[in-house]
Write a protein that holds these residues in place. Sequence first.
Motif, short mmCIF file in Angstrom:
data_model
loop_
_atom_site.label_atom_id
_atom_site.label_comp_id
_atom_site.label_asym_id
_atom_site.label_seq_id
_atom_site.Cartn_x
_atom_site.Cartn_y
_atom_site.Cartn_z
N THR A 216 0.84 -1.20 0.00
CA THR A 216 0.00 0.00 0.00
C THR A 216 0.87 1.25 0.00
O THR A 216 0.57 2.24 -0.68
N THR B 37 0.82 4.01 -2.89
CA THR B 37 0.57 5.39 -2.49
C THR B 37 1.63 6.32 -3.07
O THR B 37 1.32 7.41 -3.59
N ALA C 223 -3.02 2.26 4.54
CA ALA C 223 -2.67 0.87 4.87
C ALA C 223 -3.57 0.33 5.97
O ALA C 223 -3.99 -0.84 5.92
N ILE D 200 -7.18 -0.32 4.38
CA ILE D 200 -7.22 -1.42 3.41
C ILE D 200 -7.05 -2.76 4.10
O ILE D 200 -7.83 -3.70 3.89
N THR D 201 -6.04 -2.89 4.96
CA THR D 201 -5.81 -4.17 5.63
C THR D 201 -6.90 -4.48 6.66
O THR D 201 -7.24 -5.65 6.87
#
Length: 542
Positions: free
Chosen positions: A291, A295, A318, A321-322
């Motif tokens: 990520t 980015t 991050a 998303i995770t």
Amino acid sequence: MATRILTLIAFLIAVALAPLPVLAQATSAPGDFAAQINALGPGSFADRTKAMDALVATGDERVPPVLQALSDGNLYIRESDGKVVIATKAGSDLALIDPVDGADLGTLPSADLEKIKTNNGLRGKIRTAIGKMTLLSPDQPTRLSAAQSVLKNADPEMLELLDQAIAAETDAGIKSTMQMARAVIVLKTDGSLEDKRAAVELVVAQNNRAAQTVLVNTLASAPAELQPTIQAGIDSIGNTLAVWDVGQNLLYGISLSSVLLLAAIGLAITFGVMGVINMAHGEMVMLGAYTTYVTQLVIQSVAPGLMEYSLAFAVPAAFLITALIGIGIERGIIRWLYGRPLETLLATWGLSLVLQQLVRTIFGPTNKLVQPPQWMSGTFELWNLSFTWNRLWIIVFAIAVFIALQIILNRTPLGLQMRAVTQNRRMASAMGIRTPFVDAMTFGLGSGIAGMAGVALSQIDNVSPNLGQGYIIDSFMVVVFGGVGNLWGTLIGAVSLGVANKFIEPYAGAVLAKIAILILIILFIQRRPRGLFALKGRAVES
């Protein structure tokens, strides 16, 4: 009489006009300077040395960059006209710069240029020449660089110039470097015993590894009367460095501890609340690192001026998303396997392989470059300790994440529910807590923290599909050693294992150090199966 007067007048006019040729020569310096630079190209190494000496004699401030380019192998002859140019790589061609005025001369294929060759002897003379021209420079960084160069080469011919520079130097740090260089030169020359003894005392006063190296290299060739003094200095510095080495290992251990804490703290939450052995936790770390990479790609294409602040965008991205991926894993896979730890382990291990292959398919198997911001680059030194800025900021980041997680667990409704489910799941469910929701949020929180750990690790490790595999075993050891589900236990476990690992490594090596740590943990668990800090609660204790 008139003849004598006319003769005297003619003589005075001749004397008055005598400086004019010299003046004309000075005003024609640009052409002469270009010719002197072009003289570096043809001929033998001896001819090149003479041309270099002529350039140094001019005292022109443009000479050091030219000589440095010659030493670095970046000085070429343009075959079309014999002009000497500075050339650097520009794709498949070479970009040319005029050494006289720095003008851009375009690009040429390497076949149209001939590199000006050097040897070790000429490089040594170049370093000495650059030192001569820069020790008395008005620019402070230039003087420091020159003093370091003289210290490295220790050319006896620099002694007189070095004395002048020391007398004129006002900066304490640069002056110390110059004095050190002078002492090294004195120890190499045939000076008096008193001068050599004073030089040894000055070197010993530096009390660092470089000073110890100087004394060790000097010991064999030193006069017999001076050898005991030099040996005593070596021993004294060695004792001091042994103490500093302990501090350096402690610093490295704290750095490793911060990495282990970031990687393990999310696992401690999910393992403690849900009892799930998540073998895909390392892949959450890996996804966080990728990520960061994506980015930076987006920022570089949309707003390149924000690259210095890319981590400010990468950390929340991050985490989100995770965390969402973690919630999806819990809702789609984990919730069907509660109470079956072996099947959960196998399922998450298979999921980790799927995620690794998915990343390979999308990004390729090769490592990806994540550019660290300027404020995280470089190294700083404190006395005899050296440390990189990125490691220091990761320690700060790990502490901030730990404090934020403590606030979430102790000051928010979700944290209260998570602690209740950890201590007694059935009682929490009976009190109206939606345990499936808590499970999903807990898994998402743990995965999100792992993603943020990936952002930090991208600054010190290769971003590759296998990134998380290097930390999953260490993370489990930290969690088991500290106590399942206990954040303070995870912190102390990470610090203990990180510091112990760095103190064992110098004696046993990296692999044996990890094996020794694993054996110690196994022996410890035999005595305390619940780790350093065991959770309390009727369900936990049963």
